[in-house]
Design an enzyme around this catalytic site. Structure first.
Site, PDB file in Angstrom:
ATOM      1  N   ALA A   1      31.874  42.493  38.378  1.00 38.74           N
ATOM      2  CA  ALA A   1      32.033  43.399  37.236  1.00 38.74           C
ATOM      3  C   ALA A   1      33.471  43.397  36.733  1.00 38.74           C
ATOM      4  CB  ALA A   1      31.638  44.812  37.652  1.00 38.74           C
ATOM      5  N   ASP A   2      33.635  43.576  35.448  1.00 43.07           N
ATOM      6  CA  ASP A   2      34.965  43.736  34.876  1.00 43.07           C
ATOM      7  C   ASP A   2      35.312  45.222  34.970  1.00 43.07           C
ATOM      8  OD1 ASP A   2      37.281  43.962  33.415  1.00 43.07           O
ATOM      9  OD2 ASP A   2      36.521  42.892  31.661  1.00 43.07           O
ATOM     10  N   PRO A   3      36.266  45.579  35.820  1.00 40.11           N
ATOM     11  CA  PRO A   3      36.558  46.989  36.050  1.00 40.11           C
ATOM     12  C   PRO A   3      37.503  47.623  35.026  1.00 40.11           C
ATOM     13  CG  PRO A   3      37.977  45.678  37.423  1.00 40.11           C
ATOM     14  CD  PRO A   3      37.072  44.706  36.684  1.00 40.11           C
ATOM     15  N   TYR A   4      37.964  46.864  34.057  1.00 34.63           N
ATOM     16  CA  TYR A   4      39.028  47.317  33.155  1.00 34.63           C
ATOM     17  C   TYR A   4      38.748  48.689  32.538  1.00 34.63           C
ATOM     18  CZ  TYR A   4      42.569  47.420  29.545  1.00 34.63           C
ATOM     19  OH  TYR A   4      43.616  47.798  28.747  1.00 34.63           O
TER      20      TYR A   4
END
Length: 150
Positions: free
Chosen positions: A108-111
């Site tokens: 997952a892209d946690p940004y």
């Protein structure tokens, strides 16, 4: 984060000098940017310092220079595949591909998420990097011998 986690694993196995490791995005609009402060903070207690890493976009020579290319998600995987003629594709894999029961999963892209989501990414990457190194031991037996795992 992936570059830092994998490099740390290589150092712990005394294998760093066998590898050239570099992170790159499929877009370069953040070229030169440091890692997110949350990524730095999540890895710090593990003794991994990624504060000097800078974002960069993949360059054509990268695609021919590296034997293994890992992507975090399906979209980037498909995009990287288009860079190569079908008969000339290097080893391109999703980073969780070698983790049992997770081969279809994405990192997952946690940004836009929480600190806990950055922790989850660090956990995923640690697990994936261990499995990637195991696979490399299979492909390159001298690495296993050098690390004392023969």
């Amino acid at each position: 984060m992936a570059e830092g986690v994998f490099c740390d694993l290589l150092v712990r196995h005394d294998l760093r000098h066998f590898f050239s490791v570099s992170s790159a995005g499929t877009v370069s609009y953040q070229e030169g940017s440091p890692p997110d402060d949350r990524a730095i903070a999540v890895l710090q207690p593990l003794g991994i310092d990624i504060s000097s890493v800078r974002a960069r976009g993949a360059r054509e020579h990268d695609l021919h220079e590296y034997d293994w290319i890992f992507t975090m998600d399906h979209e980037n995987y498909e995009e990287i595949l288009t860079f190569f003629p079908s008969h000339d594709q290097p080893r391109i894999h999703r980073v969780l591909e070698f983790v049992e029961g997770r081969s279809g999963d994405e990192v997952a892209d946690p940004y836009y998420g929480t600190f806990r989501e950055f922790e989850g990414v660090a956990e995923d990457l640690s697990l994936a990097c261990e499995q990637i190194l195991e696979r490399m031991f299979e492909h390159y037996p001298y690495l296993a011998q050098h690390s004392g795992r023969s």
